[in-house]
Write an enzyme that holds these catalytic residues in place. Structure first.
Site, PDB file in Angstrom:
ATOM      1  N   THR A  84     -46.826  38.228  50.888  1.00 35.18           N
ATOM      2  CA  THR A  84     -47.910  37.288  50.582  1.00 35.18           C
ATOM      3  C   THR A  84     -49.000  37.376  51.645  1.00 35.18           C
ATOM      4  OG1 THR A  84     -46.381  35.793  49.477  1.00 35.18           O
ATOM      5  CG2 THR A  84     -48.414  34.804  50.303  1.00 35.18           C
ATOM      6  N   GLY A  85     -50.253  37.180  51.227  1.00 28.90           N
ATOM      7  CA  GLY A  85     -51.355  37.149  52.189  1.00 28.90           C
ATOM      8  C   GLY A  85     -52.410  38.182  51.830  1.00 28.90           C
ATOM      9  N   GLY A  93     -47.129  41.416  55.219  1.00 22.04           N
ATOM     10  CA  GLY A  93     -47.945  41.316  56.429  1.00 22.04           C
ATOM     11  C   GLY A  93     -47.258  40.476  57.489  1.00 22.04           C
ATOM     12  N   ASP A 121     -48.375  37.568  60.994  1.00 22.10           N
ATOM     13  CA  ASP A 121     -49.408  36.915  61.811  1.00 22.10           C
ATOM     14  C   ASP A 121     -49.401  37.467  63.228  1.00 22.10           C
ATOM     15  OD1 ASP A 121     -50.378  35.063  59.764  1.00 22.10           O
ATOM     16  OD2 ASP A 121     -48.324  34.332  59.844  1.00 22.10           O
ATOM     17  N   LYS A 172     -44.441  34.888  60.966  1.00 19.03           N
ATOM     18  CA  LYS A 172     -45.029  34.902  59.634  1.00 19.03           C
ATOM     19  C   LYS A 172     -45.156  33.461  59.133  1.00 19.03           C
ATOM     20  CE  LYS A 172     -43.524  37.696  56.591  1.00 19.03           C
ATOM     21  NZ  LYS A 172     -44.944  37.749  56.168  1.00 19.03           N
ATOM     22  N   GLY A 173     -45.898  33.313  58.044  1.00 18.66           N
ATOM     23  CA  GLY A 173     -45.998  31.989  57.443  1.00 18.66           C
ATOM     24  C   GLY A 173     -47.375  31.369  57.554  1.00 18.66           C
ATOM     25  N   GLY A 174     -48.344  32.170  58.053  1.00 17.50           N
ATOM     26  CA  GLY A 174     -49.722  31.676  58.076  1.00 17.50           C
ATOM     27  C   GLY A 174     -50.175  31.279  56.675  1.00 17.50           C
ATOM     28  N   GLY A 175     -49.640  31.977  55.664  1.00 13.50           N
ATOM     29  CA  GLY A 175     -49.960  31.645  54.273  1.00 13.50           C
ATOM     30  C   GLY A 175     -48.987  30.635  53.679  1.00 13.50           C
ATOM     31  N   GLU A 226     -40.436  34.534  51.730  1.00  8.41           N
ATOM     32  CA  GLU A 226     -40.560  35.852  52.383  1.00  8.41           C
ATOM     33  C   GLU A 226     -39.261  36.206  53.102  1.00  8.41           C
ATOM     34  OE1 GLU A 226     -45.373  35.818  53.242  1.00  8.41           O
ATOM     35  OE2 GLU A 226     -44.029  35.085  54.785  1.00  8.41           O
TER      36      GLU A 226
END
Ligand code: 5RP
Length: 222
Positions: A32-33, A86, A88, A98-101, A107
């Site tokens: 995702t992203g 992707g 972060d 991860k997990g900015g989105g 994920e």
């Protein structure tokens, strides 16, 4: 090159990696992203070779379906040879934040099922020590104040992501100021806090390969 051009270059490199390493007829894991979105667009060019994909978010599912790529429920899939996503932040051992989105939990689940995790990132994401990017933690809504107090005891400053609900109906606490010297230990420790669904450290299951976009071309690490 612009950041988007770097993302596009690593996305194409990931599609080439998939072509080379994922058997025909298999199912591909898709992250995702914005970088993953470029990968989905590149995957569309080779979609006839594969049965379809597993999506790590509703946004990714919609984009895959928009390209005519079949999306499978993970419970109906035994094996995912390659997962592309992707990050972060990523360090030299291929641990990631991860997990900015906000899609960290799905994920992490898709990554757990996958044989090979290919991280795609522009050069700005590679860091010596992670922690500049606030660590996302997905929490059950009724636990958010308690989990925030426990995260503060670990030295972090958690803030609820305003106006955001995850695909799983939960909240995200973004935690600034954590010293991440032991990513595996911290990942396990935060996951033990009651009310935490998961946190955005991907160290217990790091990436296997990093395709890093630089001005000199795509570097393969791992
Ligand atoms: C989403 C993620 C993304 O992979 C991460 O935020 C990187 O996103 P982008 O490619 O847009 O920089 O973990 O939950």
């Amino acid at each position: 090159m612009t950041q988007d051009e770097l993302k596009q270059a690593v996305a194409q490199a990931a599609a080439d990696y998939v072509s080379e390493h994922a058997p025909a007829g298999s199912i591909i894991g898709v992250g995702t992203g914005s970088t993953a979105n470029f990968f989905i667009d590149a995957l569309a060019g080779i979609k006839s070779k594969y049965r379809g994909a597993v999506a790590s978010s509703e946004a990714t599912r919609k984009r895959l379906e928009g390209h005519g790529i079949a999306v499978f429920d993970l419970n109906d899939v035994d094996q995912i040879p390659v997962y592309v996503d992707g990050a972060d932040e990523i360090d030299n051992a291929l641990n990631m934040i991860k997990g900015g989105g906000g899609a960290l939990t799905r994920e992490k689940i898709v990554a757990a099922v996958s044989d090979t995790f290919v991280c795609i990132a522009d050069g700005s994401k590679l860091v010596e020590t992670m922690g500049n990017f606030p660590l996302p933690v997905e929490v059950i809504p009724m636990s958010s104040a308690y989990v925030a107090r426990e995260l503060a005891k670990l030295g972090g400053t958690p803030v609820i992501r305003a106006g955001f609900v995850t695909d799983n109906g939960n909240l995200i606490l973004d935690v600034k100021g954590l010293r991440i010297t032991d990513p595996k230990g911290l990942e396990a420790q935060i996951n033990q806090i009651t009310g935490v669904v998961t946190n955005g450290l991907f160290a217990l299951r790091p990436a296997n390969v990093l395709l890093l976009g630089t001005a000199d071309g795509v570097r393969t690490i791992g």
